[in-house]
Design a protein around this motif. Structure first.
Motif, PDB file in Angstrom:
ATOM      1  N   THR A 139      56.458  42.805  43.984  1.00 45.58           N
ATOM      2  CA  THR A 139      56.959  44.145  44.279  1.00 45.58           C
ATOM      3  C   THR A 139      57.894  44.119  45.486  1.00 45.58           C
ATOM      4  OG1 THR A 139      54.943  45.155  43.399  1.00 45.58           O
ATOM      5  CG2 THR A 139      56.282  46.501  44.886  1.00 45.58           C
ATOM      6  N   GLU A 140      57.485  43.400  46.525  1.00 44.34           N
ATOM      7  CA  GLU A 140      58.330  43.294  47.717  1.00 44.34           C
ATOM      8  C   GLU A 140      59.620  42.547  47.406  1.00 44.34           C
ATOM      9  OE1 GLU A 140      59.125  44.436  51.560  1.00 44.34           O
ATOM     10  OE2 GLU A 140      57.373  44.929  50.331  1.00 44.34           O
ATOM     11  N   ARG A 141      59.541  41.551  46.514  1.00 42.17           N
ATOM     12  CA  ARG A 141      60.748  40.822  46.114  1.00 42.17           C
ATOM     13  C   ARG A 141      61.723  41.764  45.395  1.00 42.17           C
ATOM     14  NH1 ARG A 141      59.825  37.039  47.810  1.00 42.17           N
ATOM     15  NH2 ARG A 141      58.769  35.538  46.505  1.00 42.17           N
ATOM     16  N   LEU A 142      61.200  42.679  44.597  1.00 42.34           N
ATOM     17  CA  LEU A 142      62.048  43.640  43.902  1.00 42.34           C
ATOM     18  C   LEU A 142      62.786  44.524  44.910  1.00 42.34           C
ATOM     19  CD1 LEU A 142      63.024  45.090  41.342  1.00 42.34           C
ATOM     20  CD2 LEU A 142      60.925  46.459  41.408  1.00 42.34           C
ATOM     21  N   VAL A 143      62.069  45.013  45.911  1.00 44.02           N
ATOM     22  CA  VAL A 143      62.709  45.822  46.954  1.00 44.02           C
ATOM     23  C   VAL A 143      63.757  44.999  47.686  1.00 44.02           C
ATOM     24  CG1 VAL A 143      62.310  47.088  49.110  1.00 44.02           C
ATOM     25  CG2 VAL A 143      60.664  47.272  47.225  1.00 44.02           C
ATOM     26  N   ASN A 144      63.426  43.758  47.974  1.00 44.59           N
ATOM     27  CA  ASN A 144      64.357  42.878  48.681  1.00 44.59           C
ATOM     28  C   ASN A 144      65.648  42.691  47.892  1.00 44.59           C
ATOM     29  OD1 ASN A 144      64.590  41.508  51.155  1.00 44.59           O
ATOM     30  ND2 ASN A 144      64.154  39.529  50.218  1.00 44.59           N
ATOM     31  N   LEU A 145      65.507  42.464  46.590  1.00 47.35           N
ATOM     32  CA  LEU A 145      66.681  42.248  45.738  1.00 47.35           C
ATOM     33  C   LEU A 145      67.537  43.502  45.603  1.00 47.35           C
ATOM     34  CD1 LEU A 145      65.136  40.124  42.849  1.00 47.35           C
ATOM     35  CD2 LEU A 145      67.020  39.409  44.317  1.00 47.35           C
ATOM     36  N   ALA A 146      66.877  44.648  45.486  1.00 52.69           N
ATOM     37  CA  ALA A 146      67.594  45.866  45.120  1.00 52.69           C
ATOM     38  C   ALA A 146      68.165  46.626  46.305  1.00 52.69           C
ATOM     39  CB  ALA A 146      66.664  46.787  44.319  1.00 52.69           C
ATOM     40  N   ARG A 147      67.518  46.550  47.468  1.00 51.39           N
ATOM     41  CA  ARG A 147      67.866  47.497  48.518  1.00 51.39           C
ATOM     42  C   ARG A 147      68.244  46.882  49.871  1.00 51.39           C
ATOM     43  NH1 ARG A 147      69.643  51.855  46.157  1.00 51.39           N
ATOM     44  NH2 ARG A 147      68.206  52.633  44.556  1.00 51.39           N
ATOM     45  N   ARG A 148      68.202  45.577  50.012  1.00 49.57           N
ATOM     46  CA  ARG A 148      68.526  44.973  51.303  1.00 49.57           C
ATOM     47  C   ARG A 148      69.824  44.189  51.210  1.00 49.57           C
ATOM     48  NH1 ARG A 148      62.468  43.801  51.535  1.00 49.57           N
ATOM     49  NH2 ARG A 148      61.671  45.483  52.847  1.00 49.57           N
ATOM     50  N   ASN A 149      70.549  44.117  52.340  1.00 57.25           N
ATOM     51  CA  ASN A 149      71.774  43.325  52.360  1.00 57.25           C
ATOM     52  C   ASN A 149      71.431  41.848  52.505  1.00 57.25           C
ATOM     53  OD1 ASN A 149      71.422  42.699  55.167  1.00 57.25           O
ATOM     54  ND2 ASN A 149      72.399  44.637  55.733  1.00 57.25           N
ATOM     55  N   ALA A 150      72.456  40.995  52.478  1.00 55.90           N
ATOM     56  CA  ALA A 150      72.228  39.544  52.447  1.00 55.90           C
ATOM     57  C   ALA A 150      71.469  39.059  53.679  1.00 55.90           C
ATOM     58  CB  ALA A 150      73.562  38.817  52.325  1.00 55.90           C
ATOM     59  N   ARG A 151      71.822  39.542  54.856  1.00 56.36           N
ATOM     60  CA  ARG A 151      71.123  39.131  56.081  1.00 56.36           C
ATOM     61  C   ARG A 151      69.656  39.531  56.016  1.00 56.36           C
ATOM     62  NH1 ARG A 151      74.159  38.414  61.162  1.00 56.36           N
ATOM     63  NH2 ARG A 151      72.376  39.408  62.196  1.00 56.36           N
ATOM     64  N   GLN A 152      69.395  40.750  55.593  1.00 59.77           N
ATOM     65  CA  GLN A 152      68.013  41.221  55.496  1.00 59.77           C
ATOM     66  C   GLN A 152      67.235  40.449  54.437  1.00 59.77           C
ATOM     67  OE1 GLN A 152      69.064  45.338  54.754  1.00 59.77           O
ATOM     68  NE2 GLN A 152      68.216  45.969  56.728  1.00 59.77           N
ATOM     69  N   LYS A 153      67.859  40.180  53.298  1.00 64.76           N
ATOM     70  CA  LYS A 153      67.188  39.434  52.225  1.00 64.76           C
ATOM     71  C   LYS A 153      66.731  38.068  52.719  1.00 64.76           C
ATOM     72  CE  LYS A 153      69.619  41.334  48.179  1.00 64.76           C
ATOM     73  NZ  LYS A 153      70.526  41.031  47.062  1.00 64.76           N
ATOM     74  N   LEU A 154      67.647  37.326  53.339  1.00 69.01           N
ATOM     75  CA  LEU A 154      67.318  35.971  53.774  1.00 69.01           C
ATOM     76  C   LEU A 154      66.310  35.998  54.915  1.00 69.01           C
ATOM     77  CD1 LEU A 154      67.752  32.975  53.479  1.00 69.01           C
ATOM     78  CD2 LEU A 154      69.776  33.148  54.947  1.00 69.01           C
ATOM     79  N   ALA A 155      66.511  36.883  55.887  1.00 73.56           N
ATOM     80  CA  ALA A 155      65.582  36.972  57.014  1.00 73.56           C
ATOM     81  C   ALA A 155      64.190  37.367  56.532  1.00 73.56           C
ATOM     82  CB  ALA A 155      66.104  37.984  58.033  1.00 73.56           C
ATOM     83  N   HIS A 156      64.126  38.319  55.613  1.00 74.05           N
ATOM     84  CA  HIS A 156      62.838  38.794  55.094  1.00 74.05           C
ATOM     85  C   HIS A 156      62.108  37.676  54.359  1.00 74.05           C
ATOM     86  CE1 HIS A 156      59.931  41.330  52.948  1.00 74.05           C
ATOM     87  NE2 HIS A 156      60.219  42.281  53.814  1.00 74.05           N
ATOM     88  N   PHE A 157      62.833  36.921  53.539  1.00 76.35           N
ATOM     89  CA  PHE A 157      62.193  35.829  52.805  1.00 76.35           C
ATOM     90  C   PHE A 157      61.682  34.747  53.758  1.00 76.35           C
ATOM     91  CE2 PHE A 157      62.598  31.613  50.823  1.00 76.35           C
ATOM     92  CZ  PHE A 157      61.578  31.734  49.904  1.00 76.35           C
ATOM     93  N   ILE A 158      62.470  34.395  54.762  1.00 78.32           N
ATOM     94  CA  ILE A 158      62.037  33.378  55.734  1.00 78.32           C
ATOM     95  C   ILE A 158      60.758  33.827  56.424  1.00 78.32           C
ATOM     96  CG2 ILE A 158      62.617  32.300  57.942  1.00 78.32           C
ATOM     97  CD1 ILE A 158      65.549  32.248  56.956  1.00 78.32           C
ATOM     98  N   LEU A 159      60.683  35.087  56.813  1.00 78.14           N
ATOM     99  CA  LEU A 159      59.490  35.601  57.479  1.00 78.14           C
ATOM    100  C   LEU A 159      58.280  35.598  56.549  1.00 78.14           C
ATOM    101  CD1 LEU A 159      61.167  38.526  59.418  1.00 78.14           C
ATOM    102  CD2 LEU A 159      59.953  36.598  60.472  1.00 78.14           C
TER     103      LEU A 159
END
Length: 248
Positions: A139-159
């Motif tokens: 579910t969080e991955r779906l939000v990450n893909l749909a609503r975050r920019n590239a910096r947020q996507k990568l930073a969020h996944f690393i965390l």
């Protein structure tokens, strides 16, 4: 294998202490380890689904092949993870699974899990928690893909990976090993490999993430969380209230 060396036991212990009998039941999930090479496909979408596997060593990912020839990576699996839980009620595989690096996997039939359900309330509860967590991660991955920019996507996944590894490896450092190519990260985050590279460079220039091949250093954890809009509630599990109710 001793319980101290068992990735599955360490994973389950994160949720709740285990009895000797619980550990013996879990040991059956790590019998007959099979060495596998990086790139090995453990199963493909639509294969018959009659068994699970535990990831004893190495990393893996699940994926779906799309009609245009591209793929979407769905989940990243770490040592100690049980792969295939979501397909327990299905006769066919819903996604393929491929090894990221050399490792070992242990295949076991569905009936072994049924035996655990019959014999251990603790392990059954933890298995439900793990299945629930996998759903929340998606579910969080779906939000990450749909609503975050590239910096947020990568930073969020690393965390997210940093937190998951902390739970199973008891790692108190500010670094993590991230053995993922730019192509894998691109297929996971919905970016191009070039965009992934540029985003790492931007995060590096801002002092948020330093990457040296597969080693990633986070110099300021709180700053990276703020950049990503990261809320770690979805990767911090607490089953204590459930067991407190049972024991009261």
């Amino acid at each position: 294998m001793s319980s101290e060396k068992s990735c599955v036991v360490r994973h389950f212990r994160y949720y709740h202490p285990l009895s000797d009998e619980d550990i013996k039941l879990l040991a059956r999930l790590e019998d007959s380890a099979t060495p596998v090479r990086a790139g090995t496909v453990l199963w493909e979408e639509r294969d018959e689904a009659h068994e699970f596997c535990t990831l004893k060593h190495g990393w893996a990912f699940s994926y779906r092949e799309l009609e245009n020839g591209t793929r979407q990576i769905l989940e990243i699996y770490l040592p100690g993870d049980i792969i295939g839980l979501r397909e327990f009620a299905f006769s066919q595989r819903l996604a393929g699974v491929q090894m990221i690096e050399d490792g070992e996997v242990c295949f076991f039939p569905h009936r072994n899990l049924v035996d655990i359900f019959r014999q251990s309330f603790t392990l059954t509860s933890i298995l439900f928690a793990i299945a629930s967590r996998q759903q929340v991660l998606l579910t969080e991955r779906l939000v990450n893909l749909a609503r975050r920019n590239a910096r947020q996507k990568l930073a969020h996944f690393i965390l997210e990976m940093f937190q998951r590894l902390r739970q199973t490896e008891a790692n108190g450092s500010d670094s993590l090993r991230l053995p993922l190519s730019q192509e894998i990260l691109a297929d996971l985050l919905g970016l191009s490999p070039v965009h992934v590279s540029r985003t790492f460079t931007a995060l590096n220039d801002d002092g948020l993430v330093f990457r040296e091949r597969y080693q990633v250093k986070i110099p300021d954890l709180e700053a990276l969380k703020q950049e990503a809009g990261f809320d770690d509630r979805y990767v911090i599990e607490n089953m204590r209230p459930l067991f407190d109710d049972k024991e009261s």
